[in-house]
Design an enzyme around this catalytic site. Structure first.
Site, mmCIF file in Angstrom:
data_model
loop_
_atom_site.group_PDB
_atom_site.id
_atom_site.type_symbol
_atom_site.label_atom_id
_atom_site.label_comp_id
_atom_site.label_asym_id
_atom_site.label_seq_id
_atom_site.Cartn_x
_atom_site.Cartn_y
_atom_site.Cartn_z
ATOM 1 N N ARG A 13 2.124 12.612 43.120
ATOM 2 C CA ARG A 13 2.331 13.076 41.739
ATOM 3 C C ARG A 13 3.748 12.754 41.284
ATOM 4 N NH1 ARG A 13 5.645 15.958 38.509
ATOM 5 N NH2 ARG A 13 5.948 17.461 40.198
ATOM 6 N N ASP A 14 4.719 13.520 41.708
ATOM 7 C CA ASP A 14 6.093 13.298 41.269
ATOM 8 C C ASP A 14 6.606 11.937 41.725
ATOM 9 O OD1 ASP A 14 8.575 13.713 40.193
ATOM 10 O OD2 ASP A 14 9.005 15.553 41.278
ATOM 11 N N HIS A 206 12.503 22.559 45.170
ATOM 12 C CA HIS A 206 12.171 21.172 44.851
ATOM 13 C C HIS A 206 13.461 20.467 44.443
ATOM 14 C CE1 HIS A 206 9.423 18.093 42.869
ATOM 15 N NE2 HIS A 206 10.555 17.848 42.235
ATOM 16 N N HIS A 208 15.756 16.844 43.804
ATOM 17 C CA HIS A 208 15.917 15.405 43.612
ATOM 18 C C HIS A 208 17.279 14.992 44.161
ATOM 19 C CE1 HIS A 208 12.447 14.334 40.852
ATOM 20 N NE2 HIS A 208 12.320 15.633 41.059
ATOM 21 N N CYS A 239 11.649 11.595 36.730
ATOM 22 C CA CYS A 239 10.966 12.192 35.580
ATOM 23 C C CYS A 239 11.084 11.246 34.395
ATOM 24 C CB CYS A 239 11.586 13.550 35.240
ATOM 25 S SG CYS A 239 10.842 14.322 33.777
ATOM 26 N N ASN A 248 12.876 12.144 44.545
ATOM 27 C CA ASN A 248 12.935 13.365 45.333
ATOM 28 C C ASN A 248 13.579 13.072 46.693
ATOM 29 O OD1 ASN A 248 10.727 15.373 43.912
ATOM 30 N ND2 ASN A 248 10.160 13.229 43.716
#
Length: 299
Positions: A13-14, A206, A208, A239, A248
């Site tokens: 996903r990310d 979470h 980055h 993003c 990430n």
């Protein structure tokens, strides 16, 4: 240091949402399959966003429909609003991760809604789940350490949002450093402050690695008692609505650091490295994670 640290894999996903290359459904399924074979037990597999805005996330229903049912696996769908919740339920996601932007500046650009409107959506989703059933819900507060548009984000604001979310019947609260501006000392202070208001809710972090502090921040979170961290195989990520935000922390980097210290993660590090190289080749770029480049030690 033998405690277990749960690493939630967010690569599908990310990791993919900011890539120029678009993977098809079969390629996404192969990526997910390799990650699960490498030890991923919780994974953000899909995002129920408008594919016109984020074309990398197209095919969410198809991915979920073709994933084999496997005991001990939790496939998470990212949700922004009630429509996303309905899609996640219909797709039989094991969990729904509802994202709330901690600032209006980011929320309006990223989700077309203010923080207050997003919190109202979170409450409505939780109430509907309680009334009608559905998967467990987690709430992730993006830009919880800093916003590219509104600047510094205060600890008091994050604590207030976490307190409000904890009043809902949700399983987990997460703090996301979406643009990679946090430092270890701020992480520790913010974790300690949030833990005082969320009761028995689980706390997830979470990070980055935009400014090369991601692993240091993860270390600070673990030292502050957090047992759940997100990471992305190969260090993929970013993003689309955050200028210059990079990937990430790499799953293999995090696993290497934790397991060298004696923590347990349940991951197969050589398999993670192979997967990082495979998906990076597929995307036409080298992996950004250090361990994927340098290899294991001892070799």
């Amino acid at each position: 240091m033998s405690r277990f640290i749960e690493i939630v894999e967010v690569g599908p996903r990310d990791g993919l949402q900011n890539e120029k290359a678009l993977l098809d459904v079969d390629q996404k399924l192969a990526f997910i399959g390799q990650l699960e074979a490498a030890g991923a037990r919780r994974m953000e597999t899909v995002s129920f966003v408008n594919p016109k805005r984020v074309p990398q996330m197209a095919g969410a229903e198809e991915v979920m429909a073709d994933l084999p049912t496997t005991a001990g696996r939790s496939r998470i769908g990212l949700v922004l609003n009630m429509k996303g919740w309905e899609r996640a339920v219909a797709a039989n996601c094991d969990e729904a991760n509802v994202v709330v932007c901690a600032t209006d500046g980011f929320g309006i650009r990223n989700q077309g809604a203010s923080t207050a409107e997003q919190m109202a959506a979170l409450a409505a989703i939780a109430a509907r789940r309680d009334a009608e059933g559905g998967p467990p819900i987690s709430a992730t507060f993006s830009v919880a350490f800093g916003c590219p548009f509104d600047g510094e984000v205060s600890q008091d604001l994050v604590v207030a949002l976490a307190r409000e979310a904890a009043s809902l019947n949700i399983a987990e609260i997460a703090l996301a450093d979406t643009i990679g501006v946090a430092d270890p000392w701020t992480v520790r202070a913010r974790v300690e402050a949030v833990k005082t208001v969320i009761g028995d809710k689980k706390l997830r972090l979470h990070f980055h690695d935009t400014r090369n502090t991601g692993l240091a921040n993860a270390y600070a979170g673990v030292e502050a008692g957090v047992d759940i961290l997100d990471a992305s195989c190969g260090g993929l990520g970013g993003c689309p609505f955050a200028p210059d935000a990079t990937g990430n922390i790499g799953t293999e980097d995090l696993v290497y650091m934790l397991e060298r210290a004696g923590f347990e993660t349940g991951y197969d590090l050589p398999a993670l490295i192979r997967t990082a190289k495979w998906v990076s080749d597929l995307l036409g770029k080298p992996p950004t994670s250090s361990v994927a480049r340098a290899g294991l030690f001892p070799a």
